[in-house]
Design a protein around this motif. Structure first.
Motif, mmCIF file in Angstrom:
data_model
loop_
_atom_site.group_PDB
_atom_site.id
_atom_site.type_symbol
_atom_site.label_atom_id
_atom_site.label_comp_id
_atom_site.label_asym_id
_atom_site.label_seq_id
_atom_site.Cartn_x
_atom_site.Cartn_y
_atom_site.Cartn_z
ATOM 1 N N ILE A 136 16.757 -18.232 -4.891
ATOM 2 C CA ILE A 136 17.013 -18.315 -6.328
ATOM 3 C C ILE A 136 16.497 -19.642 -6.868
ATOM 4 O O ILE A 136 16.840 -20.710 -6.350
ATOM 5 C CB ILE A 136 18.524 -18.171 -6.626
ATOM 6 C CG1 ILE A 136 19.015 -16.794 -6.156
ATOM 7 C CG2 ILE A 136 18.805 -18.358 -8.112
ATOM 8 C CD1 ILE A 136 20.519 -16.620 -6.227
ATOM 9 N N GLU A 137 15.665 -19.562 -7.900
ATOM 10 C CA GLU A 137 15.131 -20.747 -8.566
ATOM 11 C C GLU A 137 15.702 -20.820 -9.971
ATOM 12 O O GLU A 137 15.758 -19.806 -10.688
ATOM 13 C CB GLU A 137 13.600 -20.691 -8.626
ATOM 14 C CG GLU A 137 12.937 -20.676 -7.257
ATOM 15 C CD GLU A 137 11.436 -20.485 -7.353
ATOM 16 O OE1 GLU A 137 10.978 -19.845 -8.323
ATOM 17 O OE2 GLU A 137 10.716 -20.978 -6.469
ATOM 18 N N VAL A 138 16.140 -22.003 -10.358
ATOM 19 C CA VAL A 138 16.756 -22.208 -11.666
ATOM 20 C C VAL A 138 16.001 -23.294 -12.415
ATOM 21 O O VAL A 138 15.708 -24.360 -11.852
ATOM 22 C CB VAL A 138 18.243 -22.608 -11.525
ATOM 23 C CG1 VAL A 138 18.870 -22.862 -12.885
ATOM 24 C CG2 VAL A 138 19.013 -21.521 -10.773
ATOM 25 N N ALA A 139 15.679 -23.028 -13.676
ATOM 26 C CA ALA A 139 15.029 -24.020 -14.536
ATOM 27 C C ALA A 139 15.752 -24.051 -15.869
ATOM 28 O O ALA A 139 15.921 -23.016 -16.516
ATOM 29 C CB ALA A 139 13.559 -23.678 -14.732
ATOM 30 N N ALA A 140 16.204 -25.235 -16.254
ATOM 31 C CA ALA A 140 16.910 -25.397 -17.528
ATOM 32 C C ALA A 140 16.552 -26.761 -18.096
ATOM 33 O O ALA A 140 17.072 -27.783 -17.652
ATOM 34 C CB ALA A 140 18.423 -25.294 -17.327
ATOM 35 N N GLY A 141 15.642 -26.778 -19.083
ATOM 36 C CA GLY A 141 15.200 -28.041 -19.653
ATOM 37 C C GLY A 141 14.501 -28.882 -18.613
ATOM 38 O O GLY A 141 13.560 -28.449 -17.957
ATOM 39 N N GLN A 142 14.977 -30.117 -18.443
ATOM 40 C CA GLN A 142 14.388 -31.019 -17.465
ATOM 41 C C GLN A 142 14.953 -30.813 -16.068
ATOM 42 O O GLN A 142 14.526 -31.470 -15.120
ATOM 43 C CB GLN A 142 14.640 -32.477 -17.905
ATOM 44 C CG GLN A 142 14.030 -32.833 -19.246
ATOM 45 C CD GLN A 142 12.516 -32.659 -19.233
ATOM 46 O OE1 GLN A 142 11.835 -33.138 -18.330
ATOM 47 N NE2 GLN A 142 11.989 -31.965 -20.249
ATOM 48 N N GLN A 143 15.908 -29.923 -15.928
ATOM 49 C CA GLN A 143 16.537 -29.696 -14.634
ATOM 50 C C GLN A 143 15.915 -28.499 -13.935
ATOM 51 O O GLN A 143 15.544 -27.513 -14.573
ATOM 52 C CB GLN A 143 18.035 -29.432 -14.814
ATOM 53 C CG GLN A 143 18.776 -30.540 -15.538
ATOM 54 C CD GLN A 143 20.217 -30.148 -15.804
ATOM 55 O OE1 GLN A 143 20.798 -29.388 -15.046
ATOM 56 N NE2 GLN A 143 20.784 -30.657 -16.875
ATOM 57 N N SER A 144 15.807 -28.596 -12.630
ATOM 58 C CA SER A 144 15.368 -27.456 -11.838
ATOM 59 C C SER A 144 16.073 -27.513 -10.501
ATOM 60 O O SER A 144 16.426 -28.586 -10.004
ATOM 61 C CB SER A 144 13.850 -27.479 -11.641
ATOM 62 O OG SER A 144 13.452 -28.647 -10.959
ATOM 63 N N GLY A 145 16.323 -26.372 -9.931
ATOM 64 C CA GLY A 145 17.042 -26.342 -8.669
ATOM 65 C C GLY A 145 16.839 -25.019 -7.971
ATOM 66 O O GLY A 145 16.151 -24.125 -8.472
ATOM 67 N N SER A 146 17.429 -24.889 -6.812
ATOM 68 C CA SER A 146 17.286 -23.654 -6.051
ATOM 69 C C SER A 146 18.499 -23.426 -5.181
ATOM 70 O O SER A 146 19.274 -24.340 -4.901
ATOM 71 C CB SER A 146 16.021 -23.699 -5.184
ATOM 72 O OG SER A 146 16.135 -24.689 -4.183
ATOM 73 N N GLY A 147 18.662 -22.200 -4.765
ATOM 74 C CA GLY A 147 19.765 -21.824 -3.900
ATOM 75 C C GLY A 147 19.459 -20.495 -3.252
ATOM 76 O O GLY A 147 18.307 -20.040 -3.242
ATOM 77 N N SER A 148 20.471 -19.851 -2.731
ATOM 78 C CA SER A 148 20.303 -18.593 -2.015
ATOM 79 C C SER A 148 21.228 -17.534 -2.605
ATOM 80 O O SER A 148 22.083 -17.824 -3.443
ATOM 81 C CB SER A 148 20.615 -18.784 -0.523
ATOM 82 O OG SER A 148 19.843 -19.838 0.026
ATOM 83 N N GLY A 149 21.069 -16.320 -2.152
ATOM 84 C CA GLY A 149 21.912 -15.217 -2.585
ATOM 85 C C GLY A 149 21.628 -14.014 -1.717
ATOM 86 O O GLY A 149 20.809 -14.063 -0.799
ATOM 87 N N PHE A 150 22.301 -12.905 -1.997
ATOM 88 C CA PHE A 150 22.030 -11.683 -1.237
ATOM 89 C C PHE A 150 22.282 -10.464 -2.116
ATOM 90 O O PHE A 150 23.021 -10.523 -3.110
ATOM 91 C CB PHE A 150 22.870 -11.615 0.047
ATOM 92 C CG PHE A 150 24.359 -11.546 -0.176
ATOM 93 C CD1 PHE A 150 25.022 -10.324 -0.299
ATOM 94 C CD2 PHE A 150 25.122 -12.706 -0.265
ATOM 95 C CE1 PHE A 150 26.386 -10.265 -0.501
ATOM 96 C CE2 PHE A 150 26.493 -12.657 -0.463
ATOM 97 C CZ PHE A 150 27.125 -11.435 -0.585
ATOM 98 N N VAL A 151 21.654 -9.362 -1.746
ATOM 99 C CA VAL A 151 21.763 -8.116 -2.506
ATOM 100 C C VAL A 151 23.119 -7.485 -2.226
ATOM 101 O O VAL A 151 23.472 -7.221 -1.064
ATOM 102 C CB VAL A 151 20.635 -7.142 -2.133
ATOM 103 C CG1 VAL A 151 20.798 -5.828 -2.896
ATOM 104 C CG2 VAL A 151 19.279 -7.767 -2.418
#
Length: 428
Positions: A136-151
């Motif tokens: 999972i990739e997240v972008a919000a303004g100047q912030q960006s991050g990543s994590g995991s998940g599952f179906v």
């Protein structure tokens, strides 16, 4: 006393340790403060900064926390997206073209790369679970991050941690889910619970294969487990270990309140970016969602030292079902204000003199109905000792509204078992 870190964040106190750490909440600490629906919720009083550690959360300045322990531990956010542009590490880049090439596998002595796998081996478990694990990739303004998940369901529902998608939640940010085949799809937030650090996303994709939620209530210490996710942005990473302990109270402080997890502890290596990924048993069933780690580091972001914490699948099942059905989760409460400055045995309800704007016992709440009084000392819940407010809150949060718990209340030298029917409050 150890301080977990969240791939989330926040102080945690292992049960029954001596000396016990200072309570996470300021005095008077709160199991609950009144909520708009007349219920109560824990953690409305901000935690007291504590010893030796930093709490990191995507898009937020680090907050100091203090813990008294034999070895100081730091609370670390597992979120690998710690301002990736600032860190500038190639391991954390979101540029898919910059990923490491796949490892070449050649036949070894006595076997081949395509040989059948023992169904109980870590390799077999990984082969079964990896196709259902997402990045999972997240972008919000100047912030960006990543994590995991599952179906979770084949119709596009995906489970992760709330803190993984927090930066984009309500801020117009973008959440991208990278599936096992490398395809990228935009996700929407179906619902999220800060109180349980869980979120459900929805994607429009075909051919999704859900994982089975196993029975975390049937876990035993020493049982083998496998953690899968994207630590430091390295997708498809598999680590193995055992269930190191059960019912670890982990509290994750936040500016808006606190998350409380009745966690599974594991020594399977979990690092920033593993947040939201599955912890599975030997059958490949999800028995937890990786959410927190503890570290020996004294500053900055840190890695695994074999102390990882996962949200039990029993909680994941209840909360994800609520989020899918209504977009909102609930949690149980007893309607009592707990004294974070109390140093005696057990956990004390604040006295009437100490209760300021919030009554010690919520009028009309479960505690009042059960006969609890200001100043009562609770020494156990369902027969298990409790030693600090967070521990009691976590044990309550492991139940559902409407469940009946037995609180052991001490008056002088006499202990009395008091049944309490848990109330309900909406999660943030």
């Amino acid at each position: 006393m150890s301080t977990p870190t969240d791939p989330g964040q926040g102080p945690f106190a292992p049960p029954y340790q001596v000396p016990s750490h200072p309570p996470q909440v300021s005095a008077p600490a709160q199991e609950a403060a009144p909520s708009p629906d007349g219920g109560t919720h824990p953690g409305s009083t901000p935690p007291v900064p504590g010893p030796a550690g930093q709490v990191h959360q995507t898009g937020r300045e680090p907050r100091r926390i203090l813990l008294a322990v034999a070895v100081p531990l730091m609370v670390v956010c597992l979120l690998a997206g710690l301002l990736l542009g600032v860190l500038g590490s190639p391991l954390l880049t979101t540029d898919r073209s910059a990923e490491l090439p796949p490892t070449q596998v050649s036949p070894g002595p006595g076997g081949s790369a395509g040989a059948d796998l023992d169904e109980d081996s870590v390799a077999a478990i990984a082969a079964d679970v990896l196709p259902s694990t997402v990045y999972i990739e997240v972008a919000a303004g100047q912030q960006s991050g990543s994590g995991s998940g599952f179906v979770l369901r084949e119709d596009g529902y995906i489970v992760t941690n709330q803190h993984v998608i927090a930066a984009a939640r309500g801020n117009g940010g973008q959440i991208t889910v990278v599936l096992a085949d490398g395809s990228e799809v935009e996700a929407e937030v179906v619902g999220a619970s800060m109180d349980y650090d869980l979120a459900v996303l929805k994607v429009d994709a075909d051919g999704l294969r859900p994982l089975v939620l196993g029975d975390s209530d049937g876990l035993v210490v020493g049982e083998p487990v496998v953690a899968i996710g994207a630590p430091l942005g390295l997708e498809g990473t598999v680590t193995s270990g055992i269930v190191s302990a059960l019912n670890r109270p982990v509290s994750i402080p936040d500016q808006a309140g606190s998350t409380f997890i009745n966690a599974i502890q594991t020594d399977a290596a979990i690092n920033p970016g593993n947040s939201g990924g599955p912890l599975v048993n030997a059958a490949g069933e999800v028995i937890g969602v990786n959410s927190a780690i503890a570290s020996l580091a004294t500053a900055g972001q840190a890695g695994s030292v074999g102390l990882g914490f996962a949200i039990p699948s029993s909680q994941v099942r209840r909360t994800s079902e609520q989020l899918i059905e209504t977009g909102q989760a609930t949690y149980p409460v007893i309607g009592a204000l707990l004294d974070g400055s109390y140093t005696g045995e057990g956990v004390q309800v604040v006295t009437a003199d100490d209760a300021t704007d919030t009554p010690a016992i919520t009028p009309g709440g479960p505690a009042e109905a059960a006969g609890l009084q200001p100043g009562d000392v609770i020494v156990a819940i369902d027969g298990d000792p409790v030693t600090n407010p967070d521990e009691l809150i976590v044990r309550i949060r492991a139940h559902s509204p409407g469940d009946v718990v037995t609180l052991t209340v001490r008056d002088g030298d006499e202990d009395t078992d008091v049944p309490v029917t848990l109330g309900e409050s909406e999660s943030r």
